[in-house]
Design an enzyme around this catalytic site. Structure first.
Site, PDB file in Angstrom:
ATOM      1  N   GLN A  77     -30.194   7.380 -16.798  1.00 39.77           N
ATOM      2  CA  GLN A  77     -31.651   7.282 -16.776  1.00 39.77           C
ATOM      3  C   GLN A  77     -32.141   6.737 -15.428  1.00 39.77           C
ATOM      4  OE1 GLN A  77     -33.041   4.570 -19.770  1.00 39.77           O
ATOM      5  NE2 GLN A  77     -32.072   2.785 -18.858  1.00 39.77           N
ATOM      6  N   HIS A 148     -29.535  13.833 -18.581  1.00 40.22           N
ATOM      7  CA  HIS A 148     -29.282  12.394 -18.565  1.00 40.22           C
ATOM      8  C   HIS A 148     -29.470  11.788 -19.952  1.00 40.22           C
ATOM      9  CE1 HIS A 148     -33.221  10.356 -19.113  1.00 40.22           C
ATOM     10  NE2 HIS A 148     -33.722  11.504 -18.657  1.00 40.22           N
ATOM     11  N   CYS A 149     -28.794  10.647 -20.162  1.00 43.10           N
ATOM     12  CA  CYS A 149     -29.035   9.819 -21.337  1.00 43.10           C
ATOM     13  C   CYS A 149     -29.376   8.428 -20.805  1.00 43.10           C
ATOM     14  CB  CYS A 149     -27.841   9.825 -22.290  1.00 43.10           C
ATOM     15  SG  CYS A 149     -26.238   9.477 -21.526  1.00 43.10           S
ATOM     16  N   ASN A 150     -28.879   7.366 -21.420  1.00 42.19           N
ATOM     17  CA  ASN A 150     -29.151   6.035 -20.887  1.00 42.19           C
ATOM     18  C   ASN A 150     -28.238   5.710 -19.703  1.00 42.19           C
ATOM     19  OD1 ASN A 150     -30.004   5.902 -23.904  1.00 42.19           O
ATOM     20  ND2 ASN A 150     -31.092   4.214 -22.946  1.00 42.19           N
ATOM     21  N   GLY A 152     -25.466   7.765 -18.867  1.00 38.81           N
ATOM     22  CA  GLY A 152     -24.785   8.956 -18.370  1.00 38.81           C
ATOM     23  C   GLY A 152     -23.297   8.938 -18.631  1.00 38.81           C
TER      24      GLY A 152
END
Length: 209
Positions: A77, A148-150, A152
């Protein structure tokens, strides 16, 4: 035995030595507990400002962006929230598979949000077709998509692996290897790994093999 019993009975707590116990909290705060007889005193120990105690949170931004394909990037993120990084990598589309993470440049990039919990029992595969469709859209539009996530580490890599299997026809092992080459700290949780190893979905419409 009688002598020992008499000694125990005659023993006075006032003869006990003072004992100190230092307790360090996770925040680094130190407390001193001092016992003397049956009483206890508690005081806070002063700590130099530059002394690291407990755990030290990592406040540095993770701006490492892995290039899986020329049109497909993988990150955290932090990279999705850093405009200079997005510009540097010529990002046009952003696939946000985090949970509770805002899309901060809605007027500048094409976003898609697919909220996925990073838990082994989360059904990851139900989201793969939707995510693949967005990645394929970005590719067809000659764009560059950042997934992306929080952090990665788990969700975003798992989604990219699912895309590579579904749209590029890669095996799980080959897809995982490619993703880890792009972003070495990629480590989907065990539940996602198990699902992807069993995943046999047809290619998304428009995907290339």
């Amino acid at each position: 035995m009688q002598s020992l019993a008499r000694e125990i009975q005659s023993f006075s707590r006032s003869r006990l030595k003072k004992q100190c116990t230092r307790v360090t909290c996770l925040s680094g705060r130190r407390i001193i507990e001092t016992w003397k007889g049956s009483s206890i005193t508690v005081e806070e120990e002063s700590t130099p400002a530059d002394t690291a105690l407990g755990y030290v949170p990592d406040t540095t931004w993770d701006l490492q962006v892995g290039s899986v394909r020329p049109y497909l990037l993988l990150g955290s993120q932090d990279s999705a929230h850093d405009f200079a990084t997005l510009q540097k990598h010529k990002v046009s589309h952003i696939l946000n598979v985090a949970f509770g993470v805002d899309n901060v440049f809605p007027d500048l990039f094409i976003y898609k949000t697919v909220s996925i919990l990073d838990q082994p029992d989360t059904d990851l595969t139900q989201h793969i077709p939707d995510c693949c469709g967005f990645i394929t859209q970005a590719r067809n539009e000659k764009g560059v998509v950042l997934v992306h996530c929080n952090t990665g580490v788990s969700r975003a890599p798992a989604v990219v692996i699912g895309y590579l299997m579904s749209c590029d026809g890669l095996s799980f092992d080959d897809a995982m290897s490619l993703v880890r080459m792009a972003r070495p700290n990629s480590a989907p949780n065990p539940g996602f790994v198990e699902q992807l190893q069993k995943y046999r979905a047809p290619a998304v419409n428009g995907g290339l093999h």
